[in-house]
Design an enzyme around this catalytic site. Structure first.
Site, PDB file in Angstrom:
ATOM      1  N   GLY A   1      28.142  12.248 -14.932  1.00 53.61           N
ATOM      2  CA  GLY A   1      27.146  12.280 -16.013  1.00 53.61           C
ATOM      3  C   GLY A   1      27.728  11.820 -17.344  1.00 53.61           C
TER       4      GLY A   1
ATOM      5  N   LEU B   1      25.152  22.015  -6.828  1.00 52.21           N
ATOM      6  CA  LEU B   1      24.628  23.147  -7.600  1.00 52.21           C
ATOM      7  C   LEU B   1      23.313  23.689  -7.025  1.00 52.21           C
ATOM      8  CD1 LEU B   1      25.283  22.060 -11.313  1.00 52.21           C
ATOM      9  CD2 LEU B   1      26.799  23.268  -9.749  1.00 52.21           C
TER      10      LEU B   1
ATOM     11  N   TYR C   1      19.867  19.100 -13.444  1.00 51.78           N
ATOM     12  CA  TYR C   1      18.801  18.238 -12.940  1.00 51.78           C
ATOM     13  C   TYR C   1      18.127  17.682 -14.194  1.00 51.78           C
ATOM     14  CZ  TYR C   1      14.642  16.859 -10.270  1.00 51.78           C
ATOM     15  OH  TYR C   1      13.617  16.157  -9.683  1.00 51.78           O
ATOM     16  N   THR C   2      18.420  16.396 -14.527  1.00 55.69           N
ATOM     17  CA  THR C   2      17.984  15.854 -15.829  1.00 55.69           C
ATOM     18  C   THR C   2      16.812  14.868 -15.707  1.00 55.69           C
ATOM     19  OG1 THR C   2      19.735  14.199 -15.655  1.00 55.69           O
ATOM     20  CG2 THR C   2      20.209  16.128 -16.988  1.00 55.69           C
TER      21      THR C   2
ATOM     22  N   THR D   1      18.905  22.337 -23.957  1.00 56.28           N
ATOM     23  CA  THR D   1      18.096  21.206 -24.407  1.00 56.28           C
ATOM     24  C   THR D   1      17.070  21.556 -25.478  1.00 56.28           C
ATOM     25  OG1 THR D   1      16.429  19.636 -23.625  1.00 56.28           O
ATOM     26  CG2 THR D   1      16.574  21.695 -22.427  1.00 56.28           C
ATOM     27  N   ASP D   2      16.726  20.547 -26.269  1.00 58.11           N
ATOM     28  CA  ASP D   2      15.603  20.627 -27.216  1.00 58.11           C
ATOM     29  C   ASP D   2      14.276  20.878 -26.489  1.00 58.11           C
ATOM     30  OD1 ASP D   2      15.955  18.145 -25.986  1.00 58.11           O
ATOM     31  OD2 ASP D   2      14.948  17.047 -27.578  1.00 58.11           O
TER      32      ASP D   2
ATOM     33  N   TYR E   1      11.117  20.809 -16.505  1.00 54.38           N
ATOM     34  CA  TYR E   1      12.530  20.679 -16.910  1.00 54.38           C
ATOM     35  C   TYR E   1      12.865  21.700 -18.007  1.00 54.38           C
ATOM     36  CZ  TYR E   1      16.602  18.652 -19.333  1.00 54.38           C
ATOM     37  OH  TYR E   1      17.816  18.463 -19.959  1.00 54.38           O
TER      38      TYR E   1
ATOM     39  N   TRP F   1      18.475  13.982 -26.858  1.00 47.24           N
ATOM     40  CA  TRP F   1      18.503  12.517 -26.982  1.00 47.24           C
ATOM     41  C   TRP F   1      19.933  11.966 -26.828  1.00 47.24           C
ATOM     42  CZ3 TRP F   1      14.543  10.098 -30.892  1.00 47.24           C
ATOM     43  CH2 TRP F   1      13.302  10.727 -30.758  1.00 47.24           C
TER      44      TRP F   1
HETATM   45  N1  LIG Z   1      20.583  13.396 -21.531  1.00 45.70           N
HETATM   46  C1  LIG Z   1      19.912  13.984 -22.517  1.00 45.70           C
HETATM   47  O1  LIG Z   1      19.241  13.319 -23.325  1.00 45.70           O
HETATM   48  C2  LIG Z   1      19.970  15.475 -22.696  1.00 45.70           C
HETATM   49  C3  LIG Z   1      19.156  16.069 -23.680  1.00 45.70           C
HETATM   50  C4  LIG Z   1      19.209  17.464 -23.841  1.00 45.70           C
HETATM   51  C5  LIG Z   1      20.051  18.221 -23.062  1.00 45.70           C
HETATM   52  N2  LIG Z   1      20.821  17.621 -22.101  1.00 45.70           N
HETATM   53  C6  LIG Z   1      21.678  18.476 -21.268  1.00 45.70           C
HETATM   54  O2  LIG Z   1      23.037  18.041 -21.420  1.00 45.70           O
HETATM   55  C7  LIG Z   1      23.725  18.198 -20.178  1.00 45.70           C
HETATM   56  C8  LIG Z   1      24.439  16.910 -19.829  1.00 45.70           C
HETATM   57  O3  LIG Z   1      23.493  15.863 -19.757  1.00 45.70           O
HETATM   58  P1  LIG Z   1      23.911  14.403 -19.309  1.00 45.70           P
HETATM   59  O4  LIG Z   1      23.105  13.440 -20.111  1.00 45.70           O
HETATM   60  O5  LIG Z   1      25.395  14.288 -19.259  1.00 45.70           O
HETATM   61  O6  LIG Z   1      23.335  14.397 -17.821  1.00 45.70           O
HETATM   62  P2  LIG Z   1      23.415  13.235 -16.743  1.00 45.70           P
HETATM   63  O7  LIG Z   1      24.105  12.042 -17.307  1.00 45.70           O
HETATM   64  O8  LIG Z   1      22.056  13.093 -16.149  1.00 45.70           O
HETATM   65  O9  LIG Z   1      24.408  13.862 -15.656  1.00 45.70           O
HETATM   66  C9  LIG Z   1      24.022  14.962 -14.908  1.00 45.70           C
HETATM   67  C10 LIG Z   1      25.195  15.385 -14.066  1.00 45.70           C
HETATM   68  O10 LIG Z   1      24.782  16.508 -13.289  1.00 45.70           O
HETATM   69  C11 LIG Z   1      25.157  16.274 -11.953  1.00 45.70           C
HETATM   70  N3  LIG Z   1      24.298  16.948 -11.006  1.00 45.70           N
HETATM   71  C12 LIG Z   1      22.940  16.872 -10.916  1.00 45.70           C
HETATM   72  N4  LIG Z   1      22.513  17.606  -9.875  1.00 45.70           N
HETATM   73  C13 LIG Z   1      23.617  18.151  -9.310  1.00 45.70           C
HETATM   74  C14 LIG Z   1      23.837  18.993  -8.193  1.00 45.70           C
HETATM   75  N5  LIG Z   1      22.822  19.435  -7.422  1.00 45.70           N
HETATM   76  N6  LIG Z   1      25.100  19.353  -7.891  1.00 45.70           N
HETATM   77  C15 LIG Z   1      26.140  18.906  -8.628  1.00 45.70           C
HETATM   78  N7  LIG Z   1      26.013  18.107  -9.687  1.00 45.70           N
HETATM   79  C16 LIG Z   1      24.753  17.727 -10.033  1.00 45.70           C
HETATM   80  C17 LIG Z   1      25.059  14.769 -11.789  1.00 45.70           C
HETATM   81  O11 LIG Z   1      25.757  14.370 -10.652  1.00 45.70           O
HETATM   82  P3  LIG Z   1      25.235  13.180  -9.678  1.00 45.70           P
HETATM   83  O12 LIG Z   1      25.759  11.932 -10.285  1.00 45.70           O
HETATM   84  O13 LIG Z   1      25.823  13.537  -8.361  1.00 45.70           O
HETATM   85  O14 LIG Z   1      23.724  13.219  -9.692  1.00 45.70           O
HETATM   86  C18 LIG Z   1      25.678  14.326 -13.097  1.00 45.70           C
HETATM   87  O15 LIG Z   1      27.096  14.367 -12.997  1.00 45.70           O
HETATM   88  C19 LIG Z   1      22.684  18.674 -19.160  1.00 45.70           C
HETATM   89  O16 LIG Z   1      22.829  20.057 -18.998  1.00 45.70           O
HETATM   90  C20 LIG Z   1      21.352  18.337 -19.802  1.00 45.70           C
HETATM   91  O17 LIG Z   1      20.338  19.229 -19.389  1.00 45.70           O
HETATM   92  C21 LIG Z   1      20.813  16.269 -21.921  1.00 45.70           C
END
Ligand SMILES: NC(=O)c1ccc[n+]([C@@H]2O[C@H](COP(=O)([O-])OP(=O)(O)OC[C@H]3O[C@@H](n4cnc5c(N)ncnc54)[C@H](OP(=O)(O)O)[C@@H]3O)[C@@H](O)[C@H]2O)c1
Length: 301
Positions: free
Chosen positions: A11, A38, A62-63, A102-103, A126, A151
């Site tokens: 991620g 997870l 789960y994003t 998250t927001d 979500y 974001w």
């Molecule tokens: N992206 C945003 O804009 C945003 C905004 C607000 C909050 N957040 C929070 O910030 C955090 C990091 O976000 P990010 O952007 O880095 O997310 P991301 O790029 O979508 O990466 C998600 C990660 O979670 C892993 N994952 C998903 N399902 C899984 C499972 N069942 N078992 C093990 N690993 C699993 C994915 O692995 P795989 O590659 O195997 O799928 C990936 O490594 C999250 O908690 C998200 O909710 C993100």
């Protein structure tokens, strides 16, 4: 050397944590699929114990915000139950857990930036599952930090900046939503702040360092203005400029409802830890330097 267990192997945030942790000389141990799923919490305990962590950073989630509307149980298992299990293990190991949220826990109808004391009222599956994760962590251990971000963009994984640059390869204009407001947040900049917080909570049991904190880039914008800044930055680096047509959320229907106002206040983080993230425009420049100037868009996939 501090041992930092991070969930997620592919991620945006976990990759940024690995990169910076290596530079700082921290031992970053990432766990994730295929070995640790997870969605099946019984796959987690052995991996967590084997890592012998001093601190846990729970980043994986789960994003897929729209897909979650059709898979609420899976999203709940990963975003709700798994953080609870991680927090239970952190408590057993007597170590702190920092968890990314998250927001989208907010409804988005506030006038002004959300503070940590504002009441969550998620409007999507979500958002509801992420709120459940926050609650399950707090129920397991007081030794937790919940970091709500928004974001997120970076040179890694999937994000809005990369989507816009890819669209530019085939289009001369794009329609982008102009009535959702938020704070773009650069994953490598988050990593700097998260690891500083992790190092502090690992040695200091002050309760005021625990609880909920908002963690977003400085400044605010809309998706349409963000897209304009991306294409201006692209053109400045010899890449393509694309015209942005601002549209309303109602003209771009999606399965999941999004908050109109996603702005989060970073004041508590600044006052408590003395930490702030960089202004998002400065971070966007860094990101575009890596994606365009250094030609990483194709390479990163
Ligand atoms: N992206 C945003 O804009 C945003 C905004 C607000 C909050 N957040 C929070 O910030 C955090 C990091 O976000 P990010 O952007 O880095 O997310 P991301 O790029 O979508 O990466 C998600 C990660 O979670 C892993 N994952 C998903 N399902 C899984 C499972 N069942 N078992 C093990 N690993 C699993 C994915 O692995 P795989 O590659 O195997 O799928 C990936 O490594 C999250 O908690 C998200 O909710 C993100």
């Amino acid at each position: 050397m501090m041992r930092v267990l991070v969930t997620g192997k592919h991620g945006q945030v976990d990759t940024a944590l690995q990169g910076l942790g290596d530079q700082l000389g921290l031992e970053i141990i990432r766990i994730g699929r295929p070995e640790v799923d997870l969605a099946q919490t019984d796959t987690m305990e052995d991996a967590v114990r084997a890592a012998r962590p001093d601190v846990i950073i729970s980043s994986a989630a789960y994003t897929a915000v729209d897909k979650a509307e059709a898979e609420p149980e899976l999203a709940q298992a990963i975003n709700g139950e798994a953080p609870g299990e991680l927090a239970r293990l952190a408590k057993e190991l007597n170590i702190p857990i920092l968890h990314l949220s998250t927001d989208y826990v907010f409804a988005g109808d506030k006038d002004g930036a959300y503070e940590e004391t504002d009441l969550p009222a998620p409007v999507s599956v979500y958002g509801k599952t992420k709120l459940s994760g926050e609650e399950q962590i707090a129920a397991q251990t007081d030794n937790h930090v919940i970091l709500r971000t928004a974001w997120v963009f970076s040179p890694y994984g999937n994000n809005f900046v990369k989507t816009m640059l890819r669209l530019a390869e085939s289009r001369d204009e794009v329609n982008v939503v102009a009535d959702q407001h938020g704070c773009p947040t650069y994953a490598p900049d988050m990593a700097r702040v998260i690891l500083a917080m992790a190092q502090q909570v690992a040695i200091d049991d002050d309760p005021t360092l625990r609880g909920i904190f908002h963690l977003t880039g400085q400044g605010e914008t809309t998706w349409a203005q963000f897209a304009e800044a991306i294409f201006e930055g692209s053109a400045n680096r010899g890449g393509k400029w694309v015209q942005v047509n601002p549209i309303a959320t109602t003209d771009y229907p999606t399965p999941a409802k999004r908050p109109a106002n996603s702005r989060l206040s970073g004041e508590k983080l600044d006052q408590t830890y003395g930490l702030v993230l960089d202004p998002w425009r400065i971070s966007l420049d860094s990101c575009l330097d890596r994606l365009i100037t250094q030609g990483n868009l194709v390479k990163d996939g």
